[in-house]
Design a protein around this motif. Structure first.
Motif, PDB file in Angstrom:
ATOM      1  N   UNK A 112       0.821  -1.209   0.000  1.00 34.81           N
ATOM      2  CA  UNK A 112       0.000   0.000   0.000  1.00 34.81           C
ATOM      3  C   UNK A 112       0.855   1.259   0.000  1.00 34.81           C
ATOM      4  N   UNK A 113       1.876   1.256   0.803  1.00 36.71           N
ATOM      5  CA  UNK A 113       2.893   2.300   0.891  1.00 36.71           C
ATOM      6  C   UNK A 113       4.007   1.728   1.750  1.00 36.71           C
ATOM      7  N   UNK A 114       5.182   2.355   1.705  1.00 35.56           N
ATOM      8  CA  UNK A 114       6.287   1.917   2.556  1.00 35.56           C
ATOM      9  C   UNK A 114       6.742   3.040   3.488  1.00 35.56           C
ATOM     10  N   UNK A 174      13.566  -5.074  -1.409  1.00 35.42           N
ATOM     11  CA  UNK A 174      13.041  -6.435  -1.631  1.00 35.42           C
ATOM     12  C   UNK A 174      11.912  -6.826  -0.678  1.00 35.42           C
ATOM     13  N   UNK A 175      12.075  -6.540   0.615  1.00 41.40           N
ATOM     14  CA  UNK A 175      11.059  -6.936   1.579  1.00 41.40           C
ATOM     15  C   UNK A 175       9.748  -6.191   1.361  1.00 41.40           C
ATOM     16  N   UNK A 176       9.843  -4.933   0.931  1.00 40.43           N
ATOM     17  CA  UNK A 176       8.659  -4.124   0.791  1.00 40.43           C
ATOM     18  C   UNK A 176       7.968  -4.244  -0.547  1.00 40.43           C
ATOM     19  N   UNK A 177       8.655  -4.798  -1.547  1.00 37.18           N
ATOM     20  CA  UNK A 177       8.053  -4.848  -2.873  1.00 37.18           C
ATOM     21  C   UNK A 177       8.031  -6.280  -3.416  1.00 37.18           C
ATOM     22  N   UNK A 178       9.134  -6.723  -4.026  1.00 38.91           N
ATOM     23  CA  UNK A 178       9.113  -8.025  -4.705  1.00 38.91           C
ATOM     24  C   UNK A 178       8.722  -9.167  -3.771  1.00 38.91           C
ATOM     25  N   UNK A 179       9.238  -9.161  -2.539  1.00 31.78           N
ATOM     26  CA  UNK A 179       8.980 -10.247  -1.596  1.00 31.78           C
ATOM     27  C   UNK A 179       7.899  -9.898  -0.577  1.00 31.78           C
ATOM     28  N   UNK A 198      20.256   3.362  -4.359  1.00 33.96           N
ATOM     29  CA  UNK A 198      20.143   4.090  -3.101  1.00 33.96           C
ATOM     30  C   UNK A 198      19.714   3.192  -1.959  1.00 33.96           C
ATOM     31  N   UNK A 199      18.720   2.367  -2.214  1.00 36.90           N
ATOM     32  CA  UNK A 199      18.121   1.546  -1.178  1.00 36.90           C
ATOM     33  C   UNK A 199      18.936   0.263  -0.981  1.00 36.90           C
ATOM     34  N   UNK A 200      18.381  -0.679  -0.239  1.00 38.52           N
ATOM     35  CA  UNK A 200      19.093  -1.935  -0.004  1.00 38.52           C
ATOM     36  C   UNK A 200      18.564  -3.031  -0.929  1.00 38.52           C
ATOM     37  N   UNK A 201      19.409  -3.997  -1.229  1.00 37.72           N
ATOM     38  CA  UNK A 201      18.986  -5.186  -1.974  1.00 37.72           C
ATOM     39  C   UNK A 201      19.177  -6.454  -1.155  1.00 37.72           C
ATOM     40  N   UNK A 220       1.345  -3.470  10.613  1.00 32.28           N
ATOM     41  CA  UNK A 220       2.594  -4.154  10.985  1.00 32.28           C
ATOM     42  C   UNK A 220       3.575  -4.262   9.818  1.00 32.28           C
ATOM     43  N   UNK A 221       3.061  -4.488   8.609  1.00 29.34           N
ATOM     44  CA  UNK A 221       3.926  -4.590   7.428  1.00 29.34           C
ATOM     45  C   UNK A 221       4.665  -3.284   7.184  1.00 29.34           C
ATOM     46  N   UNK A 222       3.942  -2.165   7.157  1.00 25.48           N
ATOM     47  CA  UNK A 222       4.570  -0.872   6.876  1.00 25.48           C
ATOM     48  C   UNK A 222       5.535  -0.494   7.993  1.00 25.48           C
ATOM     49  N   UNK A 223       5.137  -0.709   9.235  1.00 19.38           N
ATOM     50  CA  UNK A 223       6.012  -0.339  10.350  1.00 19.38           C
ATOM     51  C   UNK A 223       7.288  -1.167  10.355  1.00 19.38           C
ATOM     52  N   UNK A 224       7.184  -2.441   9.975  1.00 23.87           N
ATOM     53  CA  UNK A 224       8.372  -3.298   9.915  1.00 23.87           C
ATOM     54  C   UNK A 224       9.430  -2.710   8.981  1.00 23.87           C
ATOM     55  N   UNK A 225       8.998  -2.256   7.796  1.00 28.35           N
ATOM     56  CA  UNK A 225       9.950  -1.720   6.816  1.00 28.35           C
ATOM     57  C   UNK A 225      10.623  -0.466   7.344  1.00 28.35           C
ATOM     58  N   UNK A 226       9.843   0.464   7.883  1.00 28.74           N
ATOM     59  CA  UNK A 226      10.415   1.729   8.349  1.00 28.74           C
ATOM     60  C   UNK A 226      11.293   1.546   9.576  1.00 28.74           C
ATOM     61  N   UNK A 227      10.883   0.661  10.478  1.00 32.08           N
ATOM     62  CA  UNK A 227      11.705   0.412  11.665  1.00 32.08           C
ATOM     63  C   UNK A 227      13.020  -0.268  11.287  1.00 32.08           C
ATOM     64  N   UNK A 228      12.998  -1.097  10.243  1.00 32.10           N
ATOM     65  CA  UNK A 228      14.244  -1.712   9.772  1.00 32.10           C
ATOM     66  C   UNK A 228      15.205  -0.639   9.258  1.00 32.10           C
ATOM     67  N   UNK A 229      14.682   0.326   8.490  1.00 31.64           N
ATOM     68  CA  UNK A 229      15.527   1.424   8.029  1.00 31.64           C
ATOM     69  C   UNK A 229      16.111   2.195   9.210  1.00 31.64           C
ATOM     70  N   UNK A 230      15.274   2.488  10.193  1.00 31.74           N
ATOM     71  CA  UNK A 230      15.728   3.270  11.338  1.00 31.74           C
ATOM     72  C   UNK A 230      16.795   2.529  12.149  1.00 31.74           C
TER      73      UNK A 230
END
Length: 493
Positions: A207-209, A291-296, A326-329, A419-429
């Motif tokens: 939905x968004x990341x 990868x976690x937020x899109x393809x997977x 820029x991002x991670x793979x 939980x999905x969106x928060x997981x991605x952002x907390x991983x970045x942080x």
């Protein structure tokens, strides 16, 4: 012995169908058909006509019609479920939608009896899969594709417009559902447009990341006529729902931990396909493609769903890149649930070998392993139970989920994606930034990169929680409220 008298059928009442006894048969001479008989076209005389499927009646009849039989079935092709026995008086069947007395049926059944007007945003990319699926659903009489829009391409089947604004301006009163298989940066603004027009929205994943954007989308969602469905298609598979039901029933005992190991090779063309691919920001706005937020994303959401993760309370992460992006793979992410259960996500696009994924849930009395999106093994007491989805491919899976949404079912509503969106952002942080993998470990060939020893690192983390190097500090959901778009490049480089 005399037979007990059968109860008479109830007299007809205005706006309601005639009721028959429980055994489905009335006394001789009553004139009410057996329950096994389907709806018939009204005949002016002579012998009765053959029963017709309800889907054909909806598709072909454009006049006031009363469905008299009890078997009003909307049969879906292939693997789709079938609506059960319904009794309803359906007034005028219009070319796009049916109107039913407000108190005649529960809301979801009323919705399911309507012929849906559908619009699809986009024609290229994954939108082509939506068009193919809806073409099959339209042939089954479950919907009518009214229009599409695309800035460049044209459809040979339906009217095509160059913008969502123009399409909604012309056809909003003919529509029930709009699907958005569009680039992620367009999800939030288009979702708002669709909801504000009073239409149901099927939104592709993710939905968004970006957590602040998710909160804004949820504010919009509060005024939606129906819950927005997010296209995490695997969640709606009866195969996976069945396993989830067994987990919730306690068949395997308490969950101890769960993990995802995914290796999906991606080449330079993948990152060159769109302006936002592999980016953290685009035109100053957060994108956070990864990868976690899109393809997977399907498999990440699968693990959250099966583990019952309604909230993430703590995340630690190490994020890496081998491609020049820029991002991670490549990701090593640990998330803790309120119950203390740890979820581990080990994933990479930096590989030149075969596509691989494995979801593992370890319980007190069993281990459930998804060896592919449509296959699972349940290991218990030295025995292995093999389970296979009846849905044959990804196209059929998409069709199944779209049909379910047309029937009023949203297995993964937008409200369940926190939980999905928060997981991605907390991983970045937690990561403190995306770290480049040492060039000495990287091999490049045919536009793909591979990293020496990476699969072993990923497997060790997924299976045993062994970090390849020190992760970032633990972060909690409170950190989400400190997110600032202008700090993405400065702090997360």
């Amino acid at each position: 012995m005399r037979e007990a008298p059968q109860p008479p059928c109830s007299p007809p009442r205005p706006g309601r169908p005639r009721r028959t006894p429980r055994n489905g048969r009335c006394r001789p001479g009553c004139g009410v058909r057996d329950r096994s008989e389907g709806p018939r076209r009204r005949s002016t005389g002579g012998s009765p006509e053959a029963p017709i499927p309800y889907r054909d009646l909806v598709r072909d009849e454009r006049r006031p019609t009363k469905l008299e039989g009890n078997e009003k079935v909307a049969a879906l092709k292939g693997t789709h479920l079938v609506l059960g026995s319904l009794s309803a008086t359906v007034p005028k069947i219009r070319p796009v939608r049916a109107t039913i007395r407000r108190n005649a049926l529960p809301l979801r059944l009323v919705w399911s009896l309507q012929l849906k007007g559908v619009a699809i945003v986009g024609l290229g990319g994954y939108a082509a899969q939506h068009h193919a699926a809806f073409e099959r659903l339209e042939a089954a009489g479950l919907c009518q594709v009214v229009a599409t829009c695309d800035p460049v391409l044209d459809s040979a089947r339906v009217p095509t417009y160059r913008s969502l604004d123009e399409m909604l301006g012309r056809h909003a009163n003919e529509l029930d559902v709009v699907t958005l298989p569009v680039p992620v940066p367009l999800h939030a603004p288009m979702h708002r447009q669709v909801v504000d027009m009073g239409l149901a929205c099927y939104l592709e994943k993710p939905p968004t990341l970006w957590w602040p954007e998710y909160e804004a989308m949820m504010a919009v969602e509060s005024r939606a006529v129906r819950p927005t469905q997010v296209g995490f298609n695997f969640i709606g598979d009866p195969f996976r729902q069945g396993i989830k039901a067994r987990i919730d029933a306690g068949e395997f005992g308490k969950l101890k931990d769960a993990s995802l190991l995914a290796v999906w090779p991606r080449d330079d063309k993948y990152y060159a396909r769109a302006s936002w691919a592999g980016r953290k920001t685009l035109s100053g706005k957060p994108v956070l493609d990864n990868p976690l937020g899109n393809a997977m994303a399907h498999h990440v959401q699968n693990l959250l769903f099966l583990s019952g993760a309604n909230e993430i309370v703590e995340v630690r992460a190490r994020l890496l890149r081998a491609h020049p992006i820029e991002s991670f793979d490549t990701a090593f992410v640990s998330a803790q649930l309120p119950s203390g259960v740890e979820l581990r996500f080990a994933a990479t696009h930096a590989d030149s070998g075969a596509h691989f994924e494995r979801e593992t849930l370890t319980f007190e009395n069993a281990k459930v392993v998804f060896t592919a999106w449509n296959r699972a093994e349940i290991h218990r007491d030295g025995n292995v139970e093999h389970l296979v989805s009846e849905i044959p491919n990804h196209g059929a899976m998409l069709e199944h989920n779209l049909a379910a949404y047309l029937d009023g079912i949203a297995p993964t509503p937008l409200s369940a994606c926190g939980p999905f969106v928060s997981l991605i952002d907390l991983a970045f942080l937690s990561s403190g930034g995306v770290q480049p993998i040492a060039p000495s470990r990287i091999t490049q060939r045919d536009g793909k990169v591979s990293v020496d020893g990476l699969f072993d690192d990923l497997n060790a983390f997924a299976e045993d929680g062994i970090w390849p190097a020190a992760p970032g500090p633990s972060v909690t959901p409170e950190a989400l409220f400190t997110l600032q778009p202008d700090r993405l490049l400065a702090d997360w480089t």
